[in-house]
Design a protein around this motif. Structure first.
Motif, PDB file in Angstrom:
ATOM      1  N   THR A  33       0.822  -1.208   0.000  1.00  0.00           N
ATOM      2  CA  THR A  33       0.000   0.000   0.000  1.00  0.00           C
ATOM      3  C   THR A  33       0.857   1.260   0.000  1.00  0.00           C
ATOM      4  O   THR A  33       0.342   2.359   0.151  1.00  0.00           O
ATOM      5  CB  THR A  33      -0.940   0.016   1.221  1.00  0.00           C
ATOM      6  OG1 THR A  33      -0.152  -0.024   2.426  1.00  0.00           O
ATOM      7  CG2 THR A  33      -1.882  -1.176   1.193  1.00  0.00           C
ATOM      8  N   CYS A  35       3.305   3.603  -2.197  1.00  0.00           N
ATOM      9  CA  CYS A  35       3.577   3.836  -3.621  1.00  0.00           C
ATOM     10  C   CYS A  35       4.079   5.264  -3.782  1.00  0.00           C
ATOM     11  O   CYS A  35       3.290   6.211  -3.786  1.00  0.00           O
ATOM     12  CB  CYS A  35       2.287   3.612  -4.420  1.00  0.00           C
ATOM     13  SG  CYS A  35       2.460   3.640  -6.204  1.00  0.00           S
ATOM     14  N   THR A  50      -5.850   7.786  -8.039  1.00  0.00           N
ATOM     15  CA  THR A  50      -5.257   6.733  -7.217  1.00  0.00           C
ATOM     16  C   THR A  50      -6.209   5.549  -7.240  1.00  0.00           C
ATOM     17  O   THR A  50      -7.401   5.708  -6.962  1.00  0.00           O
ATOM     18  CB  THR A  50      -5.047   7.188  -5.769  1.00  0.00           C
ATOM     19  OG1 THR A  50      -4.159   8.307  -5.747  1.00  0.00           O
ATOM     20  CG2 THR A  50      -4.457   6.065  -4.918  1.00  0.00           C
ATOM     21  N   SER A  52      -6.946   1.720  -5.715  1.00  0.00           N
ATOM     22  CA  SER A  52      -6.630   0.774  -4.639  1.00  0.00           C
ATOM     23  C   SER A  52      -7.335  -0.544  -4.915  1.00  0.00           C
ATOM     24  O   SER A  52      -8.461  -0.564  -5.425  1.00  0.00           O
ATOM     25  CB  SER A  52      -7.090   1.322  -3.288  1.00  0.00           C
ATOM     26  OG  SER A  52      -6.506   2.580  -3.006  1.00  0.00           O
ATOM     27  N   GLN A  53      -6.687  -1.649  -4.550  1.00  0.00           N
ATOM     28  CA  GLN A  53      -7.285  -2.966  -4.790  1.00  0.00           C
ATOM     29  C   GLN A  53      -6.935  -3.971  -3.702  1.00  0.00           C
ATOM     30  O   GLN A  53      -5.791  -4.038  -3.253  1.00  0.00           O
ATOM     31  CB  GLN A  53      -6.801  -3.518  -6.127  1.00  0.00           C
ATOM     32  CG  GLN A  53      -7.331  -4.912  -6.448  1.00  0.00           C
ATOM     33  CD  GLN A  53      -6.775  -5.422  -7.755  1.00  0.00           C
ATOM     34  OE1 GLN A  53      -7.204  -5.012  -8.826  1.00  0.00           O
ATOM     35  NE2 GLN A  53      -5.787  -6.294  -7.690  1.00  0.00           N
ATOM     36  N   LYS A  63      -2.808  -6.535  -1.388  1.00  0.00           N
ATOM     37  CA  LYS A  63      -3.269  -5.157  -1.440  1.00  0.00           C
ATOM     38  C   LYS A  63      -2.317  -4.405  -2.357  1.00  0.00           C
ATOM     39  O   LYS A  63      -1.101  -4.426  -2.155  1.00  0.00           O
ATOM     40  CB  LYS A  63      -3.274  -4.520  -0.049  1.00  0.00           C
ATOM     41  CG  LYS A  63      -4.327  -5.097   0.889  1.00  0.00           C
ATOM     42  CD  LYS A  63      -4.320  -4.359   2.228  1.00  0.00           C
ATOM     43  CE  LYS A  63      -5.388  -4.915   3.153  1.00  0.00           C
ATOM     44  NZ  LYS A  63      -5.400  -4.214   4.460  1.00  0.00           N
ATOM     45  N   SER A  64      -2.862  -3.754  -3.389  1.00  0.00           N
ATOM     46  CA  SER A  64      -2.027  -3.073  -4.374  1.00  0.00           C
ATOM     47  C   SER A  64      -2.535  -1.659  -4.611  1.00  0.00           C
ATOM     48  O   SER A  64      -3.722  -1.362  -4.390  1.00  0.00           O
ATOM     49  CB  SER A  64      -2.007  -3.851  -5.694  1.00  0.00           C
ATOM     50  OG  SER A  64      -1.479  -5.152  -5.503  1.00  0.00           O
ATOM     51  N   LEU A  65      -1.634  -0.798  -5.076  1.00  0.00           N
ATOM     52  CA  LEU A  65      -1.949   0.620  -5.260  1.00  0.00           C
ATOM     53  C   LEU A  65      -1.340   1.103  -6.571  1.00  0.00           C
ATOM     54  O   LEU A  65      -0.219   0.704  -6.935  1.00  0.00           O
ATOM     55  CB  LEU A  65      -1.381   1.421  -4.092  1.00  0.00           C
ATOM     56  CG  LEU A  65      -1.790   2.887  -3.947  1.00  0.00           C
ATOM     57  CD1 LEU A  65      -3.271   2.975  -3.562  1.00  0.00           C
ATOM     58  CD2 LEU A  65      -0.934   3.564  -2.884  1.00  0.00           C
ATOM     59  N   ARG A  67      -0.983   4.828  -8.987  1.00  0.00           N
ATOM     60  CA  ARG A  67      -1.212   6.257  -9.185  1.00  0.00           C
ATOM     61  C   ARG A  67      -0.835   6.632 -10.614  1.00  0.00           C
ATOM     62  O   ARG A  67       0.140   6.129 -11.157  1.00  0.00           O
ATOM     63  CB  ARG A  67      -0.359   7.088  -8.224  1.00  0.00           C
ATOM     64  CG  ARG A  67      -0.516   6.770  -6.757  1.00  0.00           C
ATOM     65  CD  ARG A  67       0.285   7.776  -5.918  1.00  0.00           C
ATOM     66  NE  ARG A  67       0.467   7.322  -4.564  1.00  0.00           N
ATOM     67  CZ  ARG A  67      -0.436   7.408  -3.590  1.00  0.00           C
ATOM     68  NH1 ARG A  67      -1.621   7.944  -3.865  1.00  0.00           N
ATOM     69  NH2 ARG A  67      -0.172   6.970  -2.380  1.00  0.00           N
ATOM     70  N   THR A  91     -11.972  -3.149  -5.945  1.00  0.00           N
ATOM     71  CA  THR A  91     -11.141  -2.119  -6.550  1.00  0.00           C
ATOM     72  C   THR A  91     -11.873  -0.783  -6.507  1.00  0.00           C
ATOM     73  O   THR A  91     -13.061  -0.711  -6.830  1.00  0.00           O
ATOM     74  CB  THR A  91     -10.813  -2.459  -8.022  1.00  0.00           C
ATOM     75  OG1 THR A  91     -10.149  -3.715  -8.078  1.00  0.00           O
ATOM     76  CG2 THR A  91      -9.903  -1.397  -8.637  1.00  0.00           C
ATOM     77  N   PHE A 106      -4.016   4.435   0.427  1.00  0.00           N
ATOM     78  CA  PHE A 106      -4.810   3.265   0.048  1.00  0.00           C
ATOM     79  C   PHE A 106      -6.190   3.355   0.697  1.00  0.00           C
ATOM     80  O   PHE A 106      -6.321   3.601   1.890  1.00  0.00           O
ATOM     81  CB  PHE A 106      -4.092   2.000   0.523  1.00  0.00           C
ATOM     82  CG  PHE A 106      -4.814   0.725   0.197  1.00  0.00           C
ATOM     83  CD1 PHE A 106      -4.545   0.036  -0.981  1.00  0.00           C
ATOM     84  CD2 PHE A 106      -5.757   0.196   1.074  1.00  0.00           C
ATOM     85  CE1 PHE A 106      -5.201  -1.147  -1.281  1.00  0.00           C
ATOM     86  CE2 PHE A 106      -6.421  -0.983   0.783  1.00  0.00           C
ATOM     87  CZ  PHE A 106      -6.141  -1.653  -0.398  1.00  0.00           C
ATOM     88  N   TYR A 107      -7.238   3.140  -0.110  1.00  0.00           N
ATOM     89  CA  TYR A 107      -8.603   3.227   0.428  1.00  0.00           C
ATOM     90  C   TYR A 107      -9.546   2.356  -0.390  1.00  0.00           C
ATOM     91  O   TYR A 107      -9.618   2.481  -1.614  1.00  0.00           O
ATOM     92  CB  TYR A 107      -9.103   4.671   0.409  1.00  0.00           C
ATOM     93  CG  TYR A 107     -10.565   4.792   0.781  1.00  0.00           C
ATOM     94  CD1 TYR A 107     -11.000   4.557   2.080  1.00  0.00           C
ATOM     95  CD2 TYR A 107     -11.518   5.123  -0.192  1.00  0.00           C
ATOM     96  CE1 TYR A 107     -12.341   4.649   2.417  1.00  0.00           C
ATOM     97  CE2 TYR A 107     -12.854   5.222   0.129  1.00  0.00           C
ATOM     98  CZ  TYR A 107     -13.266   4.984   1.438  1.00  0.00           C
ATOM     99  OH  TYR A 107     -14.596   5.068   1.764  1.00  0.00           O
TER     100      TYR A 107
END
Length: 202
Positions: A33, A35, A50, A52-53, A63-65, A67, A91, A106-107
């Protein structure tokens, strides 16, 4: 379903065709999270984003981010799929205006867990893209997941592991419409079957 887990890096590309431009932060964090982006110029004056997933696959939880420059097709969109108990994908894409404004953390919005009165076939098979009927059962859908997806394909997960998958589950309409286009670091190598239909009354 390694299956949704999202397009090889989600290519949310910048919009073209305007003489105006913004600068945005661009970076990709796979299974993280954090980045820290580098500044890029975005044509089209569309703002920044942005993405978030959360991608859960068995005992793995990614958990990936991401931008980048904004693609307004995705701004404010929330895609959700649940294949109980093997795969969950959430996502969310937020957008903003102003140079390098996409510094938000991240959200993922909390999905409504209330039963919505619909149900879908639920099944999950690896090493095949054909029909997955052996463990087929009906599952009750929740929140915004009002459609059923039937998917088969060859997919690469965030750890670069590739395999054939066949999945049936509940999904929200946006997730079905965007499918791999809204995912981060999950690449669809080959699509054999992707069908969506309305959930049936429970």
């Amino acid at each position: 379903m390694n299956v949704f887990s999202t397009a090889i890096l989600i290519v949310f590309c910048s919009l073209l065709g305007s003489a105006f431009s913004d600068t945005c932060l661009e970076c990709l964090a796979i299974n993280s999270t954090v980045c820290e982006g580098t500044e890029v110029e975005c044509l089209g004056n569309a703002g920044c984003m942005t993405a978030s997933q959360i991608y859960k696959h068995g005992d793995k939880n990614y958990k990936s981010l991401y931008r980048s420059c904004a693609n307004t097709t995705f701004c404010g969109n929330f895609a959700s799929m649940t294949q109980d108990p093997n795969v969950t994908i959430r996502t969310y894409v937020s957008c903003c205006e102003g140079d390098n404004c996409n510094t938000n953390p991240f959200y993922i919005p909390t999905e409504n867990s209330t039963l919505n009165g619909l149900k879908c076939p639920s099944a999950y098979c690896e090493d095949t893209t054909g029909p997955c009927d052996g463990d087929l059962k009906m599952m009750e859908c929740r929140g915004s997941e009002t459609q059923c997806i039937n998917y088969g394909g060859h997919v690469q997960d965030p750890n670069k592991y590739q395999n054939d998958y066949s999945v049936q589950s509940c999904i929200n309409p946006l997730g079905c419409r965007l499918n791999f286009k809204c995912l981060i670091a999950v690449e669809e190598i080959k699509n054999v079957r992707l069908e969506c239909s309305e959930g049936v009354k429970a």
